[in-house]
Scaffold this motif. Structure first.
Motif, PDB file in Angstrom:
ATOM      1  N   ASN A   1       0.794  -1.229   0.000  1.00  0.00           N
ATOM      2  CA  ASN A   1       0.000   0.000   0.000  1.00  0.00           C
ATOM      3  C   ASN A   1       0.825   1.277   0.000  1.00  0.00           C
ATOM      4  OD1 ASN A   1      -2.395  -1.329  -0.137  1.00  0.00           O
ATOM      5  ND2 ASN A   1      -2.593  -1.515   2.079  1.00  0.00           N
ATOM      6  N   LEU A   2       2.059   1.194  -0.399  1.00  0.00           N
ATOM      7  CA  LEU A   2       2.861   2.419  -0.472  1.00  0.00           C
ATOM      8  C   LEU A   2       2.804   3.061  -1.855  1.00  0.00           C
ATOM      9  CD1 LEU A   2       6.043   1.713   1.676  1.00  0.00           C
ATOM     10  CD2 LEU A   2       4.354   3.508   1.992  1.00  0.00           C
ATOM     11  N   THR A   3       1.879   2.623  -2.696  1.00  0.00           N
ATOM     12  CA  THR A   3       1.839   3.166  -4.048  1.00  0.00           C
ATOM     13  C   THR A   3       0.730   4.190  -4.262  1.00  0.00           C
ATOM     14  OG1 THR A   3       0.526   1.271  -4.732  1.00  0.00           O
ATOM     15  CG2 THR A   3       2.893   1.166  -5.185  1.00  0.00           C
TER      16      THR A   3
ATOM     17  N   ALA B   1       0.220   8.533   2.267  1.00  0.00           N
ATOM     18  CA  ALA B   1       1.225   9.570   2.538  1.00  0.00           C
ATOM     19  C   ALA B   1       2.277   8.973   3.449  1.00  0.00           C
ATOM     20  CB  ALA B   1       0.584  10.780   3.208  1.00  0.00           C
ATOM     21  N   MET B   2       3.512   9.415   3.277  1.00  0.00           N
ATOM     22  CA  MET B   2       4.598   8.843   4.056  1.00  0.00           C
ATOM     23  C   MET B   2       5.593   9.936   4.439  1.00  0.00           C
ATOM     24  SD  MET B   2       7.298   5.986   2.715  1.00  0.00           S
ATOM     25  CE  MET B   2       8.331   7.262   2.001  1.00  0.00           C
TER      26      MET B   2
ATOM     27  N   ASP C   1       3.378   7.945 -10.875  1.00  0.00           N
ATOM     28  CA  ASP C   1       3.511   6.542 -11.288  1.00  0.00           C
ATOM     29  C   ASP C   1       2.861   5.618 -10.248  1.00  0.00           C
ATOM     30  OD1 ASP C   1       4.260   3.991 -11.981  1.00  0.00           O
ATOM     31  OD2 ASP C   1       6.387   4.455 -12.250  1.00  0.00           O
ATOM     32  N   ARG C   2       1.717   5.039 -10.613  1.00  0.00           N
ATOM     33  CA  ARG C   2       0.976   4.184  -9.667  1.00  0.00           C
ATOM     34  C   ARG C   2       1.755   2.937  -9.254  1.00  0.00           C
ATOM     35  NH1 ARG C   2      -2.962   5.586 -13.285  1.00  0.00           N
ATOM     36  NH2 ARG C   2      -4.815   6.623 -12.472  1.00  0.00           N
ATOM     37  N   ASP C   3       2.783   2.570 -10.030  1.00  0.00           N
ATOM     38  CA  ASP C   3       3.549   1.358  -9.725  1.00  0.00           C
ATOM     39  C   ASP C   3       4.824   1.634  -8.940  1.00  0.00           C
ATOM     40  OD1 ASP C   3       1.699  -0.211 -11.133  1.00  0.00           O
ATOM     41  OD2 ASP C   3       2.651   0.335 -13.039  1.00  0.00           O
TER      42      ASP C   3
ATOM     43  N   ASP D   1       8.409   4.803  -0.990  1.00  0.00           N
ATOM     44  CA  ASP D   1       9.762   4.649  -0.428  1.00  0.00           C
ATOM     45  C   ASP D   1      10.805   4.488  -1.542  1.00  0.00           C
ATOM     46  OD1 ASP D   1       8.722   2.145  -0.988  1.00  0.00           O
ATOM     47  OD2 ASP D   1       9.441   1.202   0.852  1.00  0.00           O
ATOM     48  N   ASP D   2      10.429   3.781  -2.621  1.00  0.00           N
ATOM     49  CA  ASP D   2      11.360   3.659  -3.756  1.00  0.00           C
ATOM     50  C   ASP D   2      11.587   5.018  -4.428  1.00  0.00           C
ATOM     51  OD1 ASP D   2      11.382   1.010  -3.214  1.00  0.00           O
ATOM     52  OD2 ASP D   2      10.318   0.353  -5.018  1.00  0.00           O
TER      53      ASP D   2
END
Ligand SMILES: [Zn+2]
Length: 303
Positions: free
Chosen positions: A5-7, A11-12, A221-223, A227-228
């Protein structure tokens, strides 16, 4: 929350302690589609509200108080838009724009902030009831977009060197908006008192350059997990820490029960005056573009 769920709709927070910097990254998709579907705005306003909502998510995720609320409100003079309001509370986002359709039709597909808002101002309000903190800053709505306006809010009113990048896109899957914000903090760590900020801190231009190298396609970019995305920008740093992500969704406080409780606070004679020809009190929620018919009987039983 799982890593998957980080995509999207998330928010992070990020800290880069060695550089005295903190950041936020956010991306919204389905949540944005739900909010925009309630309104029937022309594309130029959908784009603007999408940008405003991802900015709201970035700023809202700065709140430390779980009951805190972040509101951004554009106040305008002689613009095609009269009012724009977005807020964030506990991961819930909502927003609306009040505008003049005839004037908006004249501004074209890629208007400047001035064409949309005229002499406009952006008020950013942080409300943190747990600590009884409320502060508001106001900046002119100038520059290329809301990201730039927010950047000047922090740099000018708050004296915190900041960089904000926002991007919005619509494709066959729907709307997607992404953003990052990085700020220089003298102590790096979150939560410490800010005693003094040197605007010429040598670490800051480095962080700003790396954060500023983000591409709009990466933001939307949804993918690409957040974090990346952050790692791509800051992979040469010794340590980049991510904070617990916050799931984002569309939320509003406009349930019939809530509205009945608000009406119940009015004197009985005023309640009676609100009743329309059909015997119902109609209350609009501009955030949801919905009208709630409330029976007076439902209100009276609540009082
Ligand atoms: Zn509502």
């Amino acid at each position: 929350m799982t890593e998957a769920n980080l995509t999207i709709d998330v928010a992070m927070g990020v800290t880069i302690n060695a550089r005295n910097a903190r950041g936020r990254a956010a991306r919204i998709g389905p949540t944005l589609d739900v909010i925009l579907a309630n309104h029937d705005y022309p594309p130029v306003l959908e784009h603007l509200l999408a940008e405003a909502l991802v900015l709201t998510a970035l700023l809202g995720s700065l709140l430390k108080d779980p009951d805190g609320q972040l509101t951004i409100q554009a106040q305008t003079e002689r613009g095609a838009i009269d009012l724009m309001v977005c807020d964030y509370k506990a991961g819930e986002l909502r927003g609306y724009i009040r505008h003049d359709p005839d004037r908006l039709a004249e501004v074209g597909p890629h208007p400047t902030l001035f064409a949309l808002f005229g002499r406009g101002y952006l008020a950013i309000t942080f409300d943190q009831p747990a600590t009884d903190e409320r502060y508001q800053g106001i900046v002119p709505l100038e520059g290329d977009g809301l990201g730039e306006a927010a950047q000047s809010y922090f740099s000018q009113s708050e004296q915190i060197p900041s960089i904000v990048r926002l991007a919005v896109r619509k494709d066959e899957q729907g709307w997607v908006a992404g953003g990052i914000m990085f700020q220089h903090l003298p102590e790096g760590e979150e939560g410490r008192e800010r005693l003094h900020t040197r605007l010429d801190h040598p670490e800051w231009p480095h962080v700003a350059t790396l954060a500023g190298s983000v591409k709009p396609d990466e933001l939307t970019d949804r993918d690409l997990p957040l974090d990346d995305l952050v790692w791509r920008l800051f992979h040469e740093e010794e340590e980049v820490r991510t904070l617990e992500p916050v799931a984002l969704s569309k939320g509003c406080r406009c349930s019939p029960d809530y509205i009945a409780s608000v009406i119940a606070r009015f004197p009985v004679d005023e309640q009676a005056e609100m009743v329309g020809e059909d015997g119902m009190i109609r209350v609009d929620c501009e955030f949801c573009a919905t009208s709630f018919p409330i029976a007076l009987a439902a209100v009276v039983t609540e009082t």
